[in-house]
Design a protein around this motif. Structure first.
Motif, PDB file in Angstrom:
ATOM      1  N   ALA A  86       0.839  -1.202   0.000  1.00 60.95           N
ATOM      2  CA  ALA A  86       0.000   0.000   0.000  1.00 60.95           C
ATOM      3  C   ALA A  86       0.877   1.256   0.000  1.00 60.95           C
ATOM      4  O   ALA A  86       0.626   2.210  -0.766  1.00 60.95           O
ATOM      5  N   TYR A  87       1.919   1.257   0.818  1.00 60.21           N
ATOM      6  CA  TYR A  87       2.854   2.391   0.879  1.00 60.21           C
ATOM      7  C   TYR A  87       3.566   2.565  -0.466  1.00 60.21           C
ATOM      8  O   TYR A  87       3.669   3.677  -0.994  1.00 60.21           O
ATOM      9  N   SER A  88       4.060   1.469  -1.026  1.00 60.41           N
ATOM     10  CA  SER A  88       4.789   1.513  -2.296  1.00 60.41           C
ATOM     11  C   SER A  88       3.890   1.977  -3.438  1.00 60.41           C
ATOM     12  O   SER A  88       4.307   2.750  -4.303  1.00 60.41           O
ATOM     13  N   TYR A  89       2.648   1.519  -3.430  1.00 64.54           N
ATOM     14  CA  TYR A  89       1.687   1.903  -4.476  1.00 64.54           C
ATOM     15  C   TYR A  89       1.399   3.397  -4.422  1.00 64.54           C
ATOM     16  O   TYR A  89       1.439   4.091  -5.447  1.00 64.54           O
ATOM     17  N   PHE A  95       6.284  -0.924 -10.272  1.00 67.30           N
ATOM     18  CA  PHE A  95       5.592  -2.163  -9.909  1.00 67.30           C
ATOM     19  C   PHE A  95       6.582  -3.302  -9.697  1.00 67.30           C
ATOM     20  O   PHE A  95       6.356  -4.187  -8.858  1.00 67.30           O
ATOM     21  N   SER A  96       7.683  -3.276 -10.445  1.00 69.88           N
ATOM     22  CA  SER A  96       8.692  -4.329 -10.318  1.00 69.88           C
ATOM     23  C   SER A  96       9.361  -4.322  -8.952  1.00 69.88           C
ATOM     24  O   SER A  96      10.027  -5.284  -8.572  1.00 69.88           O
ATOM     25  N   ALA A  97       9.204  -3.216  -8.204  1.00 68.70           N
ATOM     26  CA  ALA A  97       9.834  -3.101  -6.882  1.00 68.70           C
ATOM     27  C   ALA A  97       8.949  -3.615  -5.753  1.00 68.70           C
ATOM     28  O   ALA A  97       9.437  -3.835  -4.637  1.00 68.70           O
ATOM     29  N   TRP A  98       7.637  -3.811  -6.023  1.00 71.60           N
ATOM     30  CA  TRP A  98       6.754  -4.221  -4.925  1.00 71.60           C
ATOM     31  C   TRP A  98       5.586  -5.112  -5.365  1.00 71.60           C
ATOM     32  O   TRP A  98       4.801  -5.573  -4.533  1.00 71.60           O
ATOM     33  N   GLY A  99       5.489  -5.403  -6.652  1.00 73.32           N
ATOM     34  CA  GLY A  99       4.305  -6.096  -7.179  1.00 73.32           C
ATOM     35  C   GLY A  99       3.958  -7.414  -6.534  1.00 73.32           C
ATOM     36  O   GLY A  99       2.790  -7.798  -6.467  1.00 73.32           O
ATOM     37  N   SER A 199      15.396  -3.115  -3.960  1.00 70.27           N
ATOM     38  CA  SER A 199      14.922  -1.931  -3.231  1.00 70.27           C
ATOM     39  C   SER A 199      15.966  -0.826  -3.232  1.00 70.27           C
ATOM     40  O   SER A 199      15.640   0.356  -3.354  1.00 70.27           O
ATOM     41  N   VAL A 200      17.222  -1.220  -3.095  1.00 68.64           N
ATOM     42  CA  VAL A 200      18.316  -0.240  -3.158  1.00 68.64           C
ATOM     43  C   VAL A 200      18.341   0.418  -4.527  1.00 68.64           C
ATOM     44  O   VAL A 200      18.478   1.640  -4.655  1.00 68.64           O
ATOM     45  N   GLN A 201      18.175  -0.388  -5.579  1.00 67.71           N
ATOM     46  CA  GLN A 201      18.269   0.110  -6.948  1.00 67.71           C
ATOM     47  C   GLN A 201      17.061   0.934  -7.383  1.00 67.71           C
ATOM     48  O   GLN A 201      17.196   1.973  -8.028  1.00 67.71           O
ATOM     49  N   GLU A 202      15.854   0.475  -7.013  1.00 67.23           N
ATOM     50  CA  GLU A 202      14.648   1.056  -7.597  1.00 67.23           C
ATOM     51  C   GLU A 202      13.892   2.034  -6.703  1.00 67.23           C
ATOM     52  O   GLU A 202      13.102   2.836  -7.196  1.00 67.23           O
TER      53      GLU A 202
END
Length: 247
Positions: A86-89, A95-99, A199-202
């Motif tokens: 929810a936070y990432s959205y 999307f590739s970081a939390w999908g 997560s570090v990258q995106e």
């Protein structure tokens, strides 16, 4: 055809990296390598997450039992997963970081329903599902304050530790891992390790990076228990089989 291939490559590459690889033929660009690897890992994690908890679900269904699975640990885990996606959205991260969070949330909710159902509380299972769907709808509606979502994400660190600790203690008290699926535990460990890098990258978001570091440690503890209790119960089964043959 060229445009189609370009569009396909751009699902993994940024415009800059596409230019570096296919126009300048610079295949040794380190930032682009890291970016591409991160995207590829992210997509792989999302693809894997579609089925990551299915072995656990099938194990419960086949045995018609959720023995050894602590419902409070499941509640805490689903809170952590939901807060993360929810936070990432809302923050607009790729999307590739939390999908995978969306698929993990659905599967974890199913596990919670099954644990409640086979625990003799079908009414609670229905109430839980309805409440959860309503809460998720509110969180991703855009009306939930971002500071609240950030605090939920930050709260994930102790939540994940507590959730996994409850399951670890349950396994210790039972002297076995019960209906825990080894496949699911291994996949979750691998996914959390890969997510530290992506997560570090995106995102570059320190609270998300810390969350996945903690998740890796917690998932690692469960995997260690799987190895420790791997043969628990097998000798007893063999003894029972021998007794049946004698009688």
């Amino acid at each position: 055809m060229t445009e189609f291939l370009k569009g396909l490559f751009l699902t993994l590459l940024s415009e800059k990296c596409y230019d570096e690889y296919f126009n300048k033929y610079n295949f040794l660009d380190v930032p682009c390598f890291k970016s591409t690897l991160s995207k590829g890992l992210g997509i792989g994690i999302i693809a894997g997450s579609i089925l990551v908890k299915v072995p656990q679900i099938l194990k419960i269904l086949s045995s018609k039992s959720a023995e050894g699975i602590n419902i409070y640990g499941v509640y805490l885990e689903i809170f952590a997963i939901t807060a993360n996606f929810a936070y990432s959205y809302i923050m607009g991260f790729p999307f590739s970081a939390w999908g995978e969070g969306t698929f993990l949330a659905v599967q974890t909710a199913i596990i919670a329903v099954l644990v409640l159902h086979y625990g003799g509380s079908p009414a609670k299972a229905t109430l839980f599902l309805a409440t959860y769907v309503g809460l998720v709808s509110i969180l991703i509606s855009g009306y939930t304050p971002i500071p609240l979502l950030w605090n939920m994400q930050a709260f994930n660190v102790p939540i994940i530790l507590l959730a996994k600790s409850i399951q670890v203690l349950t396994n210790y008290k039972n002297g076995s891992t019960g209906q825990l699926s080894a496949v699911t535990c291994f996949l979750l460990l691998g996914g959390s390790i890969a997510r530290i890098f992506t997560s570090v990258q995106e995102t570059g978001d320190s609270i998300i990076i810390l969350t996945y570091c903690v998740s890796t440690i917690a998932n690692g503890a469960l995997v260690l228990q799987l190895f420790w209790y791997w043969n628990v119960g097998k000798p007893n089964k063999n003894v029972n089989k021998k007794k049946k043959k004698r009688t």
